[in-house]
Write a protein that holds these residues in place. Structure first.
Motif, PDB file in Angstrom:
ATOM      1  N   PHE A  26       0.783  -1.221   0.000  1.00  0.00           N
ATOM      2  CA  PHE A  26       0.000   0.000   0.000  1.00  0.00           C
ATOM      3  C   PHE A  26       0.827   1.289   0.000  1.00  0.00           C
ATOM      4  CE2 PHE A  26      -2.095   3.413   2.295  1.00  0.00           C
ATOM      5  CZ  PHE A  26      -3.105   3.679   1.394  1.00  0.00           C
ATOM      6  N   PRO A  27       1.840   1.407   0.891  1.00  0.00           N
ATOM      7  CA  PRO A  27       2.590   2.670   0.898  1.00  0.00           C
ATOM      8  C   PRO A  27       3.174   2.994  -0.470  1.00  0.00           C
ATOM      9  CG  PRO A  27       3.272   1.276   2.715  1.00  0.00           C
ATOM     10  CD  PRO A  27       2.335   0.460   1.884  1.00  0.00           C
ATOM     11  N   THR A  28       3.760   1.969  -1.101  1.00  0.00           N
ATOM     12  CA  THR A  28       4.353   2.189  -2.419  1.00  0.00           C
ATOM     13  C   THR A  28       3.280   2.597  -3.426  1.00  0.00           C
ATOM     14  OG1 THR A  28       5.978   0.508  -1.922  1.00  0.00           O
ATOM     15  CG2 THR A  28       5.728   1.133  -4.218  1.00  0.00           C
ATOM     16  N   LEU A  29       2.173   1.860  -3.408  1.00  0.00           N
ATOM     17  CA  LEU A  29       1.100   2.172  -4.357  1.00  0.00           C
ATOM     18  C   LEU A  29       0.633   3.605  -4.178  1.00  0.00           C
ATOM     19  CD1 LEU A  29      -1.136  -1.003  -4.393  1.00  0.00           C
ATOM     20  CD2 LEU A  29       0.186   0.000  -6.249  1.00  0.00           C
ATOM     21  N   ALA A  30       0.445   3.997  -2.916  1.00  0.00           N
ATOM     22  CA  ALA A  30      -0.047   5.348  -2.650  1.00  0.00           C
ATOM     23  C   ALA A  30       0.939   6.376  -3.158  1.00  0.00           C
ATOM     24  CB  ALA A  30      -0.280   5.516  -1.155  1.00  0.00           C
ATOM     25  N   ALA A  31       2.216   6.193  -2.814  1.00  0.00           N
ATOM     26  CA  ALA A  31       3.224   7.175  -3.209  1.00  0.00           C
ATOM     27  C   ALA A  31       3.325   7.247  -4.722  1.00  0.00           C
ATOM     28  CB  ALA A  31       4.569   6.801  -2.599  1.00  0.00           C
ATOM     29  N   VAL A  32       3.365   6.075  -5.357  1.00  0.00           N
ATOM     30  CA  VAL A  32       3.551   6.065  -6.807  1.00  0.00           C
ATOM     31  C   VAL A  32       2.352   6.677  -7.519  1.00  0.00           C
ATOM     32  CG1 VAL A  32       3.659   4.550  -8.802  1.00  0.00           C
ATOM     33  CG2 VAL A  32       5.209   4.208  -6.904  1.00  0.00           C
ATOM     34  N   SER A  33       1.147   6.344  -7.047  1.00  0.00           N
ATOM     35  CA  SER A  33       0.002   6.914  -7.762  1.00  0.00           C
ATOM     36  C   SER A  33      -0.052   8.423  -7.538  1.00  0.00           C
ATOM     37  CB  SER A  33      -1.296   6.242  -7.339  1.00  0.00           C
ATOM     38  OG  SER A  33      -1.371   6.218  -5.954  1.00  0.00           O
ATOM     39  N   LEU A  34       0.385   8.863  -6.359  1.00  0.00           N
ATOM     40  CA  LEU A  34       0.361  10.300  -6.090  1.00  0.00           C
ATOM     41  C   LEU A  34       1.340  11.042  -6.989  1.00  0.00           C
ATOM     42  CD1 LEU A  34      -1.273  11.805  -3.952  1.00  0.00           C
ATOM     43  CD2 LEU A  34       0.846  12.055  -2.669  1.00  0.00           C
ATOM     44  N   VAL A  35       2.504  10.466  -7.219  1.00  0.00           N
ATOM     45  CA  VAL A  35       3.546  11.212  -7.921  1.00  0.00           C
ATOM     46  C   VAL A  35       3.721  10.753  -9.364  1.00  0.00           C
ATOM     47  CG1 VAL A  35       5.938  11.938  -7.795  1.00  0.00           C
ATOM     48  CG2 VAL A  35       4.663  11.579  -5.735  1.00  0.00           C
ATOM     49  N   VAL A  36       3.157   9.620  -9.747  1.00  0.00           N
ATOM     50  CA  VAL A  36       3.301   9.206 -11.143  1.00  0.00           C
ATOM     51  C   VAL A  36       1.951   9.230 -11.867  1.00  0.00           C
ATOM     52  CG1 VAL A  36       4.011   7.374 -12.689  1.00  0.00           C
ATOM     53  CG2 VAL A  36       5.322   7.827 -10.638  1.00  0.00           C
ATOM     54  N   ILE A  37       0.975   8.498 -11.327  1.00  0.00           N
ATOM     55  CA  ILE A  37      -0.301   8.400 -12.040  1.00  0.00           C
ATOM     56  C   ILE A  37      -1.000   9.759 -12.097  1.00  0.00           C
ATOM     57  CG2 ILE A  37      -2.445   7.093 -12.210  1.00  0.00           C
ATOM     58  CD1 ILE A  37      -0.242   5.141 -12.108  1.00  0.00           C
ATOM     59  N   LEU A  38      -1.063  10.418 -10.936  1.00  0.00           N
ATOM     60  CA  LEU A  38      -1.760  11.700 -10.875  1.00  0.00           C
ATOM     61  C   LEU A  38      -1.136  12.734 -11.818  1.00  0.00           C
ATOM     62  CD1 LEU A  38      -4.213  12.033  -9.093  1.00  0.00           C
ATOM     63  CD2 LEU A  38      -2.834  13.413  -7.550  1.00  0.00           C
ATOM     64  N   PRO A  39       0.188  12.918 -11.748  1.00  0.00           N
ATOM     65  CA  PRO A  39       0.795  13.847 -12.695  1.00  0.00           C
ATOM     66  C   PRO A  39       0.567  13.464 -14.153  1.00  0.00           C
ATOM     67  CG  PRO A  39       2.307  13.410 -10.937  1.00  0.00           C
ATOM     68  CD  PRO A  39       1.148  12.493 -10.733  1.00  0.00           C
ATOM     69  N   LEU A  40       0.574  12.148 -14.425  1.00  0.00           N
ATOM     70  CA  LEU A  40       0.347  11.738 -15.813  1.00  0.00           C
ATOM     71  C   LEU A  40      -1.038  12.190 -16.269  1.00  0.00           C
ATOM     72  CD1 LEU A  40       1.801   8.185 -16.360  1.00  0.00           C
ATOM     73  CD2 LEU A  40       2.349  10.299 -17.532  1.00  0.00           C
ATOM     74  N   LEU A  41      -2.042  11.969 -15.407  1.00  0.00           N
ATOM     75  CA  LEU A  41      -3.384  12.424 -15.751  1.00  0.00           C
ATOM     76  C   LEU A  41      -3.378  13.941 -15.908  1.00  0.00           C
ATOM     77  CD1 LEU A  41      -5.485  10.158 -13.395  1.00  0.00           C
ATOM     78  CD2 LEU A  41      -5.110   9.933 -15.839  1.00  0.00           C
ATOM     79  N   ALA A  42      -2.660  14.610 -15.007  1.00  0.00           N
ATOM     80  CA  ALA A  42      -2.594  16.065 -15.085  1.00  0.00           C
ATOM     81  C   ALA A  42      -1.996  16.515 -16.413  1.00  0.00           C
ATOM     82  CB  ALA A  42      -1.772  16.607 -13.919  1.00  0.00           C
ATOM     83  N   VAL A  43      -0.983  15.788 -16.868  1.00  0.00           N
ATOM     84  CA  VAL A  43      -0.360  16.170 -18.142  1.00  0.00           C
ATOM     85  C   VAL A  43      -1.380  16.067 -19.272  1.00  0.00           C
ATOM     86  CG1 VAL A  43       1.260  15.359 -19.874  1.00  0.00           C
ATOM     87  CG2 VAL A  43       2.018  15.740 -17.576  1.00  0.00           C
ATOM     88  N   PHE A  44      -2.165  14.994 -19.257  1.00  0.00           N
ATOM     89  CA  PHE A  44      -3.187  14.847 -20.291  1.00  0.00           C
ATOM     90  C   PHE A  44      -4.186  16.004 -20.215  1.00  0.00           C
ATOM     91  CE2 PHE A  44      -1.613  10.577 -20.756  1.00  0.00           C
ATOM     92  CZ  PHE A  44      -1.857  10.321 -22.080  1.00  0.00           C
TER      93      PHE A  44
END
Lengths: 413, 398
Positions: A26-44
């Motif tokens: 969970f910690p990894t998933l949370a951190a990664v989605s916060l800093v990778v997935i979210l920014p990726l969506l933001a870029v789109f």
């Protein structure tokens, strides 16, 4: 009769194990989605928005409060002044209100119709503001004795509110960013440069790495030292080695130029990082120089795990050294070579720092990643930068589909 | 080609040329005078030396002496301009002859005048390529670092006057290091060094705290989506930083995290967690599961098994991962460059970037580069064993 079929479905133990696994992840998933997935969506999201660097601060109302005139004794007159303005020159702000604590013992003279004083508070409602609007509120005041016991009127900060539409969060969309990115010949030249850099950088690093690995694939004294030495380019900070290269190849005080001229190879100083197409070749060479250690390390590790029996058998059969390399080593190394090629291809494609530091993307070396920076920060068009980033990401997805096909064939790694 | 009297002169000629170029570059860098290889003469003399090597050691050394003498007379494989001193001339031409002869002796060890077997011929070619490879790789790796260190010790005027002259004036004593002193005193590089250090250490600690449990779960525990998960780690690891840097810049600007060390410490580990997780899960998979099962049977909980059995067993892997993550954080440039504007909060790489202006002398820039490079090199050379292992354990990130 006892039932001899094994239990089906997930038992409580398996469920507990899965729960623990998700808990640990969970910690990894949370951190990664916060800093990778979210920014990726933001870029789109941003890539479809007309955003400039200046729009990152949404328009806000700003207020400054001061007192003009001296209040020294009861009965003195002065002016309490509020200066208000819209921080943006072109965006409106809706429903601006101001409120502040009204100092005790101060009698207000004529008041602006937008404002009212009640219960020791000043409240104003200015309605909607145009872009660039400025208002100065002047309230003539008279002090009485109790004023001098209370706190200074400017101690309490005035509160100002207002709603501005933020271009990042509203629903204005545009396809102009993509039109701008794909517009004209520039995009295709950038893509061409990227492909040249990526393909030759990757192949070069791979071939050099193979050569270096062949050199060190035997034990002799100082082998460890040489292996450490050959990893230097990869381990050193990119900024340090990039500046060392710039200095080495400087057209005025660079040693490489001095050397070439003295040796009679060239008659005048060459501007290695400033001329087309030399600059592109130089940054590709830099890429090869910096990353051959990595391929070298992996190929060497694979070579040392090849069974020596095979070579002994080949020796018995009278195979020559080149034959042994061609028919024994190379097929064994093909797996790692193809994995390395794909990985390095993707990472070279993604490389930003090296070219940014060496040429800043000038002289025909602008690759896609540098273009992101160029559009977003040099040209202050964040939307266009994000559009380029989206293009990069799509290329990446394409590569990784291919990559995972090969990976599952080669497994390992 | 496969006849001794053809192979020997061809390889001799090529080898002599390689040595002439190498020595010329080395001598130029060492003395500042111009040495250059004479292409035609080096090929001719090298061929002659190769033929001599076929006729025993006496002939070979005789040829070498002749080559050195010819060099001093101005007709050798390498020629020098008038600026070179007598000592440099003797040393240079002597080195050319000596190394050509030594190399030729090794390369042509098994070569006889007559017809050669394919084996003997290829062995000779491989020995030539090996020699060439050592010289080539050592030169391309060392020259940029040599230039970096030497430039940091010389002043701008001396460099402009003769860019080749890297000889340093030892009589200055400690004055040699004036640019380092200035960087520490006037440009607060001491504080940058400290910032870089503790940011990197924090990054390592946070990364491990996240990656160890994650890697263990992926490697050992069975759950649905495990295979998908181990793939998506690699995929995330491939997303280019510049794509993420843009929204991160925007988000940090809006939340006020830009320009804070806190923001940097927040963002660095996330870039390294996928790498660390990937490396560690590879190692965990290789550990024997029986030991852990024995622990479970003896009544330890999973977490206690990880803490008491798995972690002590994987100390070497933890060392590699820590080193690698430390290296990434120490060398990181893009995020520091975009997110830090306040000189009092710079990391080393950001500090060096700020030296890249026309107002700061070049030697300061190089001194800064040396300051950033030396700690990571020392760390790396000291723990090279771990590093090599760690790099090959599953990370190919560049």
């Amino acid at each position: 009769m006892t039932d001899t079929t094994p239990p089906t479905g997930t038992g409580p133990l398996a469920r507990r194990e899965a729960r623990l696994a998700w808990g640990l992840l969970f910690p990894t998933l949370a951190a990664v989605s916060l800093v990778v997935i979210l920014p990726l969506l933001a870029v789109f999201w941003i890539s479809f928005k007309p955003v400039g660097l200046a729009d990152l601060r949404p328009p806000t109302p700003i207020v400054r409060e001061d007192i003009r005139g001296d209040l020294e004794a009861a009965g003195d007159e002065a002016t309490l002044r509020y200066r208000l303005r819209n921080s943006s020159q072109d965006q409106p702000i809706l429903g601006v209100t101001l409120s502040d604590t009204w100092p005790e013992g101060l009698a207000a003279g004529e008041l602006d119709p937008a404002c009212a004083i009640a219960d020791g508070r000043l409240d104003c409602d200015f309605g909607d503001w145009e872009g660039g609007q400025r208002i100065t509120l002047q309230i003539p005041v008279t002090a009485d004795a109790s004023y001098f016991e209370g706190p200074d009127p400017t101690d309490s900060a005035p509160v100002i509110t207002g709603q501005a539409s933020n271009v990042l969060t509203n629903f204005d969309f545009t396809h102009e960013n993509f039109a701008h990115v794909f517009d004209g010949a520039e995009f295709w030249s950038v893509l061409g440069v990227t492909l040249f850099y990526t393909i030759f950088g990757t192949l070069g690093a791979l071939i050099m790495g193979l050569f270096a690995a062949l050199l060190l694939n035997k034990s002799f004294r100082g082998q460890g030292l040489l292996r450490g030495l050959y990893l230097f380019p990869y381990v050193a900070p990119v900024i340090a080695v990039a500046f060392a290269w710039i200095l080495l190849f400087d057209p005025f005080s660079g040693s490489a130029n001095a050397l070439l001229i003295r040796m009679g190879v060239s008659s005048e100083a060459i501007n290695f990082f400033g001329e087309r197409p030399l600059a592109l070749i130089m940054v590709t060479l830099f890429e090869i120089w910096r990353y051959f250690p990595l391929s070298f390390l992996f190929i060497l590790a694979r070579m040392q795990s090849i069974d020596t029996d095979m070579y002994e058998a080949a020796d018995m059969d009278g195979a020559s050294p080149f034959q042994k390399f061609r028919y024994l080593s190379l097929p064994q190394l093909l797996g790692i070579l193809s994995v390395l090629f794909l990985l390095r291809f993707i990472w070279t494609f993604n490389k930003f720092d090296d070219i940014f530091l060496l040429t800043g993307g000038n002289a025909g070396t602008r690759v896609l990643t540098v273009n992101v920076y160029e559009q977003a920060f040099a040209l202050s068009n964040i939307g266009a930068g994000a559009a380029v980033a989206v293009v990069i990401f799509c290329c990446l997805l394409l590569f990784s589909v291919f990559f995972f096909r090969v990976m599952s064939r080669e497994e390992g790694l | 080609m496969r006849r001794g009297y053809v192979t020997a002169p061809v390889l001799g000629a090529l080898w002599c040329f390689v040595i002439a170029v190498t020595v010329a570059v080395a001598m130029s860098f060492a003395t500042g005078a111009a040495f250059r290889p004479a292409i035609l003469l080096s090929l001719l003399l090298g061929a002659g030396l190769g033929v001599a090597a076929l006729h025993g050691a006496m002939a070979l050394w005789g040829a070498a002496v002749v080559m050195a003498a010819l060099g001093l007379a101005g007709f050798g494989p390498m020629v020098a301009d008038d600026g070179a001193g007598l000592v440099a001339l003797v040393a240079g031409h002597g080195a050319v002859a000596l190394f050509t002869a030594l190399g030729a002796r090794t390369i042509l060890e098994e070569i006889r005048p007559g017809a050669l077997t394919r084996h003997e011929f290829e062995e000779a070619v491989i020995r030539f390529l090996t020699g060439f490879g050592y010289i080539f790789f050592t030169a391309i790796v060392l020259i940029p670092f040599y230039v970096m260190v030497m430039t940091s010790l010389k002043n701008q005027a001396a460099l402009m006057a003769n860019p080749l002259d890297f000889s340093i004036d030892l009589s200055q004593g400690w004055g040699l290091f004036s640019s380092y002193v200035e960087l520490m005193r006037d440009y607060s590089f001491g504080s940058y060094l400290w910032t870089s250090f503790y940011v990197s250490v924090l990054t390592v600690l946070i990364t491990l705290a996240f990656a160890i449990p994650g890697a263990y779960a992926v490697a050992r525990l069975r759950f649905r989506g495990q295979a998908l998960f181990s793939r998506s780690i690699l995929l995330i690891y491939m997303v280019p930083m510049i794509v993420l840097a843009l929204p991160i810049y925007i988000a940090f600007s809006m939340t006020g995290l830009r320009n804070t060390i806190f923001g940097i410490v927040l963002i660095y580990p996330v870039t390294t967690i996928p790498v660390a997780l990937y490396m560690l899960q590879g190692y965990f998979r290789g550990l024997p599961a029986e030991v852990e099962e024995a622990g479970l049977m003896d009544g330890l909980s999973r977490l206690a098994v990880i803490w008491k059995i798995t972690l002590p067993l994987s100390l070497p892997a933890l060392a590699s991962v820590s080193l690698y993550v430390f290296m990434i954080a120490w060398n990181e440039f893009l995020l520091a460059f975009m997110l830090l504007d306040d000189p009092s909060k710079y990391t080393l790489t950001r500090g060096i970037a700020s030296l890249n202006s026309s107002e700061v002398p070049r030697q300061h820039l190089m001194a800064g580069s040396v300051i950033a490079t030396v700690p990571i090199m020392v760390l790396f050379l000291g723990l090279e064993r771990f590093m090599t292992k760690g790099l090959t354990a599953g990370s190919v990130k560049g």
